[in-house]
Design an enzyme around this catalytic site. Structure first.
Site, PDB file in Angstrom:
ATOM      1  N   PRO A   1       0.823  -1.204   0.000  1.00 30.24           N
ATOM      2  CA  PRO A   1       0.000   0.000   0.000  1.00 30.24           C
ATOM      3  C   PRO A   1       0.859   1.257   0.000  1.00 30.24           C
ATOM      4  O   PRO A   1       1.872   1.336   0.697  1.00 30.24           O
ATOM      5  CB  PRO A   1      -0.803  -0.126   1.298  1.00 30.24           C
ATOM      6  N   GLU A   2       0.444   2.251  -0.787  1.00 31.32           N
ATOM      7  CA  GLU A   2       1.153   3.516  -0.824  1.00 31.32           C
ATOM      8  C   GLU A   2       0.381   4.550  -0.010  1.00 31.32           C
ATOM      9  O   GLU A   2      -0.642   4.241   0.596  1.00 31.32           O
ATOM     10  CB  GLU A   2       1.354   3.963  -2.275  1.00 31.32           C
TER      11      GLU A   2
END
Length: 292
Positions: free
Chosen positions: A2-3
Site C-alpha cells: 500500500p502507498e
C-alpha cells in the site's frame, strides 16, 4: 505494498470507529508480525482512550491519551477491518480467514462495543509503541522528507533537493528523505502528468541559480494532484489493498501509464505507446514520445 493514498484511505475509514473510543482489551493472537510485537503491548494500551488517528508517510498512527502512539505499517498484505460485536458480521470479504487475524482492538464507545481487527496473511506488517511527543525520533521518521500533501513541499524545496543531481527523476522522487510516502505507482503517474521522463536528471529541471524551472513547477503540481485524486478515489485496489469497509479503491481505473505497457498513451494528440523499463530493480512505466 500500500502507498500513501491507500494508508490515508484506511485512516479515514477507521477514524469514525476508533477516535474517542476506549481500548477495553487488546487481543494478541501471536507474539510477532514482521517484528516482535511491543513488550507488554496489551497492558500498555488497555484502558486508554484513542485521541486521534494520524498518518506519517505510509505509517498509520493511533494516538492514545497518555502520550503513547501505536505505529502501524501494513506491509504487503496487512489490513484493518471493522467488526461490530453486536452484529458479528465481517465487512472485509478478503479477511474472513480468522487464522490471519493477529491483533484485535476491543473498543467501547458510546455504550457500543466494537472490534477493529488487523489481518495479515503474509505478516510483513508490524506495530510499534512510541511516545507521541518524540515521534520525530522514531527511526523510520527521523529523516523523512515533507508530506506530498503538506505546505512544506513546494517547487522551491524540490529545487533545493534536486540542484546539481544527475540522479534520474524517478529515483530522486522515490527517495523518502526527499518526499515522504511517494511510491512507485504515483511517481510514474506524476511524471506522466508533467510530461517528464523518469530517466531525466533531477538537476536538469533546476536553474543554475538553484531556482525551479517551469518543468519542476509542473511536477510539483502533478505530485499534489495525483495524490489528491488517488485519495478521493479510495486508493488503488492492487493485489491485497482494500478499504476498511470491504469496498475497493478505484484509482487504478484512472492509471495513465502504470501497468499499461504496450497500450496507447492517454496524452491527447500524443500517439505514443506506454513502455516499461527497470530502474533500480523496479518497473517504471512511461511514454517515450511525450515524456522528455
Amino acid at each position: 505494498m500500500p502507498e500513501l493514498p491507500e494508508v490515508e484511505t484506511v485512516r479515514r475509514g477507521l477514524a469514525p470507529a476508533m477516535e474517542g473510543a476506549f481500548i477495553t482489551r487488546l487481543e494478541l493472537n501471536r507474539p510477532d508480525l514482521r517484528f516482535p510485537l511491543p513488550e507488554n503491548f496489551a497492558s500498555a494500551v488497555e484502558g486508554r482512550r484513542i485521541v486521534s488517528l494520524g498518518r506519517r508517510a505510509k505509517y498509520l498512527l493511533i494516538d492514545l491519551d497518555d502520550d503513547l502512539t501505536v505505529i502501524s505499517h501494513l506491509g504487503m498484505s496487512g489490513s484493518f477491518r471493522i467488526e461490530d460485536d453486536t452484529v458479528g458480521e465481517f465487512h472485509h470479504p478478503r479477511s474472513k480467514n480468522a487464522k490471519h487475524d493477529h491483533v484485535v482492538f476491543h473498543l467501547q464507545r458510546e455504550a457500543a462495543p466494537r472490534r477493529i481487527i488487523y489481518n495479515d496473511p503474509r505478516r510483513f506488517g508490524f506495530m510499534h509503541l512510541w511516545k507521541r511527543s518524540e515521534l520525530d525520533l522514531y527511526p523510520a521518521f527521523a529523516e523523512l522528507g515533507p508530506e506530498p500533501t503538506g505546505n512544506a513541499l513546494d517547487a522551491d524545496y524540490l529545487a533545493g533537493r534536486f540542484s546539481g543531481k544527475n540522479q534520474p527523476l524517478k529515483g530522486a522522487l522515490l527517495d523518502q528523505t526527499v518526499v515522504a510516502g511517494l511510491g512507485n505507482i504515483y511517481v510514474c503517474e506524476a511524471l506522466w502528468r508533467s510530461h517528464l521522463s523518469p530517466k531525466r536528471a533531477a538537476g536538469s529541471i533546476v536553474t543554475k541559480t538553484g531556482r525551479p524551472k517551469k518543468e519542476l513547477a509542473l511536477l510539483h503540481t502533478a505530485i499534489r494532484e495525483v495524490i489528491a485524486d488517488a485519495i478521493a478515489a479510495g486508493g488503488s485496489s492492487l493485489r491485497d489493498h482494500i478499504q476498511t469497509d470491504g469496498s475497493l479503491g478505484y484509482f487504478q481505473h484512472s492509471f495513465s501509464v502504470y501497468d499499461r505497457e504496450g497500450k496507447p498513451c492517454r496524452t491527447p494528440g500524443c500517439g505514443g505507446t506506454v513502455a516499461r523499463i527497470t530502474q533500480a530493480g523496479r518497473s517504471t512505466f512511461y511514454c517515450p514520445a511525450c515524456q522528455k
